[in-house]
Design a protein around this motif. Sequence first.
Motif, PDB file in Angstrom:
ATOM      1  N   ARG A 195      47.176  41.119  39.400  1.00  0.00           N
ATOM      2  CA  ARG A 195      45.810  40.612  39.359  1.00  0.00           C
ATOM      3  C   ARG A 195      45.759  39.136  38.984  1.00  0.00           C
ATOM      4  NH1 ARG A 195      41.954  45.043  36.350  1.00  0.00           N
ATOM      5  NH2 ARG A 195      42.155  46.739  37.858  1.00  0.00           N
ATOM      6  N   SER A 196      46.608  38.757  38.032  1.00  0.00           N
ATOM      7  CA  SER A 196      46.580  37.363  37.575  1.00  0.00           C
ATOM      8  C   SER A 196      46.937  36.406  38.704  1.00  0.00           C
ATOM      9  CB  SER A 196      47.539  37.181  36.397  1.00  0.00           C
ATOM     10  OG  SER A 196      48.859  37.578  36.751  1.00  0.00           O
ATOM     11  N   LEU A 197      47.877  36.808  39.575  1.00  0.00           N
ATOM     12  CA  LEU A 197      48.250  35.948  40.703  1.00  0.00           C
ATOM     13  C   LEU A 197      47.088  35.772  41.666  1.00  0.00           C
ATOM     14  CD1 LEU A 197      51.892  37.009  41.667  1.00  0.00           C
ATOM     15  CD2 LEU A 197      51.130  34.887  40.604  1.00  0.00           C
ATOM     16  N   VAL A 198      46.333  36.837  41.873  1.00  0.00           N
ATOM     17  CA  VAL A 198      45.172  36.753  42.764  1.00  0.00           C
ATOM     18  C   VAL A 198      44.229  35.653  42.298  1.00  0.00           C
ATOM     19  CG1 VAL A 198      43.086  37.975  43.482  1.00  0.00           C
ATOM     20  CG2 VAL A 198      45.293  39.149  43.539  1.00  0.00           C
ATOM     21  N   GLU A 199      43.930  35.638  41.010  1.00  0.00           N
ATOM     22  CA  GLU A 199      42.988  34.651  40.477  1.00  0.00           C
ATOM     23  C   GLU A 199      43.567  33.236  40.524  1.00  0.00           C
ATOM     24  OE1 GLU A 199      40.135  35.721  40.078  1.00  0.00           O
ATOM     25  OE2 GLU A 199      40.355  37.872  39.731  1.00  0.00           O
ATOM     26  N   ILE A 200      44.859  33.105  40.256  1.00  0.00           N
ATOM     27  CA  ILE A 200      45.496  31.778  40.278  1.00  0.00           C
ATOM     28  C   ILE A 200      45.482  31.196  41.681  1.00  0.00           C
ATOM     29  CG2 ILE A 200      47.720  30.597  40.026  1.00  0.00           C
ATOM     30  CD1 ILE A 200      48.305  32.489  37.674  1.00  0.00           C
ATOM     31  N   ILE A 201      45.832  32.015  42.676  1.00  0.00           N
ATOM     32  CA  ILE A 201      45.917  31.516  44.053  1.00  0.00           C
ATOM     33  C   ILE A 201      44.543  31.115  44.567  1.00  0.00           C
ATOM     34  CG2 ILE A 201      46.341  32.280  46.430  1.00  0.00           C
ATOM     35  CD1 ILE A 201      48.823  33.700  45.394  1.00  0.00           C
ATOM     36  N   VAL A 202      43.508  31.891  44.271  1.00  0.00           N
ATOM     37  CA  VAL A 202      42.165  31.532  44.717  1.00  0.00           C
ATOM     38  C   VAL A 202      41.765  30.171  44.167  1.00  0.00           C
ATOM     39  CG1 VAL A 202      39.723  32.088  44.422  1.00  0.00           C
ATOM     40  CG2 VAL A 202      41.318  33.850  45.150  1.00  0.00           C
ATOM     41  N   TYR A 224      39.823  39.549  45.666  1.00  0.00           N
ATOM     42  CA  TYR A 224      39.406  40.949  45.784  1.00  0.00           C
ATOM     43  C   TYR A 224      40.477  41.808  45.133  1.00  0.00           C
ATOM     44  CZ  TYR A 224      37.661  45.315  47.818  1.00  0.00           C
ATOM     45  OH  TYR A 224      37.164  46.583  47.998  1.00  0.00           O
ATOM     46  N   ARG A 225      40.079  42.679  44.248  1.00  0.00           N
ATOM     47  CA  ARG A 225      41.020  43.584  43.594  1.00  0.00           C
ATOM     48  C   ARG A 225      40.262  44.719  42.943  1.00  0.00           C
ATOM     49  NH1 ARG A 225      40.498  42.712  38.243  1.00  0.00           N
ATOM     50  NH2 ARG A 225      40.055  40.644  37.413  1.00  0.00           N
TER      51      ARG A 225
END
Length: 673
Positions: A195-202, A224-225
């Motif tokens: 999840r943390s990677l999703v937020e960082i990449i966005v 999205y997760r």
Amino acid sequence: MSLRYVVLDEVHVYRGAFGAHVSCILRRLRRLVETHGQGSGTDALVQGGLQFVGCSATITNPGEHFERLIGPRSVPPLAIKEDGSPSGSMLHVFWNPQQDRASSASEHDAQNASKLPGGGDETHEATAAEHPRKYRRVDPGAGESQLHESDTIAVEMLESEAPSAVKRSPISEVARLLAWLVAHDRSVLAFCKWRSLVEIIVQDVRDALLAGGRPDLADRVVSYRAGYPAHVRRDLEQRIFTRKVLGVACTNALELGIDIGHLDCTISLGFPGSISSLRQQFGRSGRGGRDGMSFFVPWDDAADQHFVLRPEEMLTRRPEAVAIATQNAVVLRAHLPCAALEKPLEMRDEGLWAPHGQIWRGIVQQCVSEGVLREELGFSVGAAFDAEFSKLVVAPGAFASAGGPHRGVRIRSVDDRYEVVAQETPGSQPPDVEPSGGFLQPGAAVGGVGFGEGFGEVATQVIDEVDASKAFYSLFPGSVYRLRGQEYQISHLDLKRRRAFARKCPEPLPYYTRAFDFTEVRILAQDKHKRVGAMRVYSGLVERESRVKSFRRFWKSRDAPQEAEIELNLPSWGYVTRGLWMEPIAEPTSVVQAAPPSVGFDAEASTEHKEGLSWAGAHAAMHALLRVLPLFVCADRGDLSAACADEYGAPPMDRPRLMIFDAQQGGLGLCDE
């Protein structure tokens, strides 16, 4: 009753804890169908006409898994394995930031490239699958008439890459690829493990688009997760479907089952752990006969680099077998009261859970002894029961909730969840940290771990949910929490109400946080053992206990001095589960003679490694097993965990012990598989 068909799509996802819950729900459904006259017992599905249909594109053992899922039948399921679905040409791009594109290919790369027509020496490999076992390499020098549209995009990206000897971060590469594709009006999903990677990449993609003069596209990139409120997820799905959103960074929550329209491209950051999951990610683009394109961006670890150097193996390897723990006692304990409320339990219901009748009887006895179930006529069942008892029903007052036992069943996991609540408190300050490094004591109004008391009333809104087993790693007081491109700081953790209070940061913080834990795994009972080569393998019950003990702030600026760990006062948590452990039969050997950890390496003390497993080797084997086991048994990344006995731990051990166990209370059936 008009029910005739039950259709289960994507049956390979019904595994682990989720699969165990679904299998119980299907058995409860069969009991109700029988009540309404559609057959009797395990023959009801045949004689009464009710049929179960399952679909999956990525499973090796469809018949076996489907039978476990729906329960025993007199006629085994019929598995149809021919694929007749429409599909277009698919271009697979292997984008390896861990190698120098300016340098020549290694000998291994050259050997692999020579197997493909038109082989070259690009480190960023691009191969297109026209047939499951037939590939071709894209030649950047080919004429436009010889290239598919997706090929042209890949060639443009390769040509835009300036040769560099600097190894780039896979995270930054995925962000650059996503930004580049969105800027070229392509709809893209970027899959991440965490999840943390999703937020960082966005956030990185939005920053790149803003810096590149495309602020109009920054709002068309979202995350999205799982964990987002349902109305937020539905809104995002609609925006993706209508192309109001072009770029999405997501977890495996978007691998399947959600109609978001036609996509041009997918990006996979790292190997997701199984071929089945990777196929699902690749398959999100190029549907309905349209061409598609997928990028695989590996991490710098052995498994990812193994596959990126062997694209044929990744693209042709069969999906893994799926395991399901229908005998999971925790799951069964949650569903039996539900079944008894829907229809009184009878002894013959045990057949639906065959061949685990003994476990079923044990759970029924547990429910009776706890006062949850009672005999229908009001008589006591007693300490032991048999086929003579008539019917069991839910005892009056056993459940305080108006929804009865059903409200307490979470089918996605066996965990409880913590809510993340946004505080509407203008002018709030960051959490207070005591000089000693510890947070304020329980019950403090700010920056503490509390038990429901002493926290002021503020306007709040639930913005996220986190499984209890993961909550202490990301919701500890003082942690930086990312959500949909916005940074929050956790100010208070309420253990009683299972809530974490978060304050929105008006501007990006100059640091991020990381938690550190201590884990101990104890053997409770051994039921099987077997010698395998020079190892003896055991199976049985194990208990895991973990505690998040501290965290650190890591400053984003390289010039800022890094701080020491800050101690946390959080309770330990754990579970009892099924596991395997391995010990070498011979005495352990080591490249270096035994010495306390504080003693440095002595080259003269080294000895030749002849036989056995060294302490360091056991630790390395633990990480290797966690990476390769999902290639043989289909499991999610968090379904398995591992531990390795410490040579200097307590109690002291005379040889290494390597442990693999199901990462859920009661087990998931993976280690037994």
